[in-house]
Design an enzyme around this catalytic site. Sequence first.
Site, PDB file in Angstrom:
ATOM      1  N   HIS A 198       0.865  -1.199   0.000  1.00  0.00           N
ATOM      2  CA  HIS A 198       0.000   0.000   0.000  1.00  0.00           C
ATOM      3  C   HIS A 198       0.896   1.242   0.000  1.00  0.00           C
ATOM      4  O   HIS A 198       1.697   1.396  -0.907  1.00  0.00           O
ATOM      5  CB  HIS A 198      -0.938  -0.094   1.222  1.00  0.00           C
ATOM      6  CG  HIS A 198      -2.063   0.887   1.265  1.00  0.00           C
ATOM      7  ND1 HIS A 198      -2.407   1.705   0.230  1.00  0.00           N
ATOM      8  CD2 HIS A 198      -2.943   1.167   2.255  1.00  0.00           C
ATOM      9  CE1 HIS A 198      -3.448   2.452   0.583  1.00  0.00           C
ATOM     10  NE2 HIS A 198      -3.799   2.161   1.805  1.00  0.00           N
ATOM     11  N   HIS A 254      -2.599  -2.292  -9.673  1.00  0.00           N
ATOM     12  CA  HIS A 254      -3.558  -1.621  -8.799  1.00  0.00           C
ATOM     13  C   HIS A 254      -4.842  -2.439  -8.779  1.00  0.00           C
ATOM     14  O   HIS A 254      -5.229  -3.024  -9.782  1.00  0.00           O
ATOM     15  CB  HIS A 254      -3.874  -0.210  -9.322  1.00  0.00           C
ATOM     16  CG  HIS A 254      -4.460   0.675  -8.275  1.00  0.00           C
ATOM     17  ND1 HIS A 254      -5.794   0.658  -7.966  1.00  0.00           N
ATOM     18  CD2 HIS A 254      -3.883   1.580  -7.449  1.00  0.00           C
ATOM     19  CE1 HIS A 254      -6.017   1.532  -6.995  1.00  0.00           C
ATOM     20  NE2 HIS A 254      -4.891   2.107  -6.650  1.00  0.00           N
ATOM     21  N   ASP A 269       2.675   5.225  -6.758  1.00  0.00           N
ATOM     22  CA  ASP A 269       3.927   5.086  -5.998  1.00  0.00           C
ATOM     23  C   ASP A 269       5.155   4.920  -6.875  1.00  0.00           C
ATOM     24  O   ASP A 269       6.282   4.950  -6.370  1.00  0.00           O
ATOM     25  CB  ASP A 269       3.807   3.869  -5.057  1.00  0.00           C
ATOM     26  CG  ASP A 269       2.834   4.164  -3.933  1.00  0.00           C
ATOM     27  OD1 ASP A 269       1.849   3.412  -3.795  1.00  0.00           O
ATOM     28  OD2 ASP A 269       3.028   5.177  -3.244  1.00  0.00           O
TER      29      ASP A 269
END
Length: 428
Positions: free
Chosen positions: A267, A306, A362
Site C-alpha cells: 500500500h 492496482h 507510488d
Amino acid sequence: MTDTLTLTDNRTGKQYEIPIKDGVIRATDLRQVKSGPDDPGLMTYDPAFMNTAACRSRITYIDGDKGILEYRGYPIEQLAERSTYLETAYLIIFGELPTAAQLESWKEEITLHTMLHENIKKLMEGFQYDAHPMGVFLSTVGAFSTFYPDAKQIFDEQARKKQVHRLIAKVPTIAAYAFRHSIGRPYNQPDNELSFIGNFLNMLFRMTELKYKVSPALERALDVLFILHADHEQNCSTSAMRGIGSSHVDPYSAMAGAAAALYGPLHGGANEAVLRMLKEIGSIDNVPGFIKRVKAGEGRLMGFGHRIYKSYDPRAKIIKRTADEVFEVTGKNPLLDIALELERIALQDEYFVTRKLYPNVDFYSGLIYQAMNFPVTMFPVLFAIPRTAGWIAQWEEMILDSEQKIARPRQVYTGSPRRDYIPVDKRT
Ligand code: SDX
C-alpha cells in the site's frame, strides 16, 4: 425489464427476485435463499473484498478502466493544475470548494494548530534514533487520543471540527519532528508566515539560518503530490479507518490504525519499496534480468499494478510531469533512467499487459522525494500527511451514515467439527 435479479436455487428449484439498486444487490437479500428449514441462508464469500461495496460514499469517484479520479466531482487533473493541497483538503472534507472567506478562515485555523504539545515532543524523544518515521508517526497519532479526550465526542460537530483542524495541521509537524529526530537535529518551530507546504519544508530542513528560504518549484511540487495523495475511496487504509471508527472510538485511535495499514509495502509503503527496488537493480543493464525474475514469480515490480486501475493510474501521469519540474531544480535522479526503462519494457511485455499492470501513484513519487533529499523511510509518511484529509472525510461520512453500524464481517468456518476436551495425560 426490471431492476431485479431472478435467482433460481437449483438445490430446491425455488426462485427469488432480488432488487438491484445503484448497480448492486444487498448481500442480506441473499439470506432468504435457504436449502432447507435449518439453513441460515446464503452469504457472499469475498476475501479481500474484491467485489464488495462496503458503503455509499460521495467523496471520491474512480473509474479503473478509464483511469478517472475525481474528488467531489472535480477531476484530479484540474485540481493538480489549479488548486492547492489545503484547498483540496477542504473540498474533500466539507464537500465544496471554499469561498475566498472560507479558505482564509480555514488557512488561519490550520496555521494556529501546527504546534505539538511539549509532552508529545518528549514522547517522540523516546524512540531510538533509527526508528522508522512511519512507526513514530502512527504511534504519535495514536497518542493524540490521550492529549485530546474531547475527541471522544464524535457526534458533537464542533468537537469533530476541532479534531479535523488539529489533525490536518499537526501531521506535518509530527512528520518533520520524526525526521529531525532520526537525523539527530533539533526540532524547528512552525513558521506561521509560510504556506502550509513552505512551513513543512521549514520544519524539515531549516538549519542555522533564521528564516528558511522555500524553493517555489519544490513547494509547488509537494503541493501537487499532496493533492494527488489526498483520497482514493475505499483503499486498504481508508477501510481500516472506517472499520476501526465504526466502533465509535475517537478519530486519532482510528487514524493510528489507518496509518498502520498504509505502512504496508503493498500500500503506501510501496513508494519506499520502489526506491529500494531501483537501487537493487542498480543499472539499466540489469533491468531485463530483474523483469525476468518478476515474471518467474520471484518478486513484484513495486509501484506497478492496482486493484482498481486496470489502465495507467492518472496520478502517475501527473507525478511523472512533476518529476521533470523538480529535477530542473534538484538535478535529475540517476534512478529515473532505470524507472523509465522498467516502464518501457513492462508496458509492452505480455506478462504485465495481460495482468493490466501499469505504473501506479507510488512508481514515480519516490524519485521526486529522494531528489528533494527525503530519506526513503520518510516516503510512507509523505503519503500519510495528505491522506489524513481523506481518512478524516471518510471517517466522518461513515459515522454520519444511518446505514452504517459496527463493522463485523461473517466467515466460512472450515475448522474442526465439534469434539470433546482431552485431558493432557491422554493426549498423543
Ligand atoms: C496504493 O487501493 C488503493 O487505492 C491504493 C492506493 C491509494 O491511493 O490508496 O492507490 C495506493 O497502495 C497503490 C499500490 C501500491 N502497491 C504497489 O505498487 C505494490 C506492487 N503492486 C501489487 O502488489 C499489486 O498490484 C496491488 C497490491 C497493488 C494490487 O494487487 P491485487 O489487485 O490484489 O492483484 P493481485 O495481487 O491479485 O495480482 C494479480 C496478478 C497476480 O499474478 P497471477 O497470480 O495472476 O499470476 O498480477 C500479479 C500478481 O502476481 N501482480 C504483479 C504485480 N501486481 C500484481 N506482478 C508483478 N508486479 C506487480 N507489481
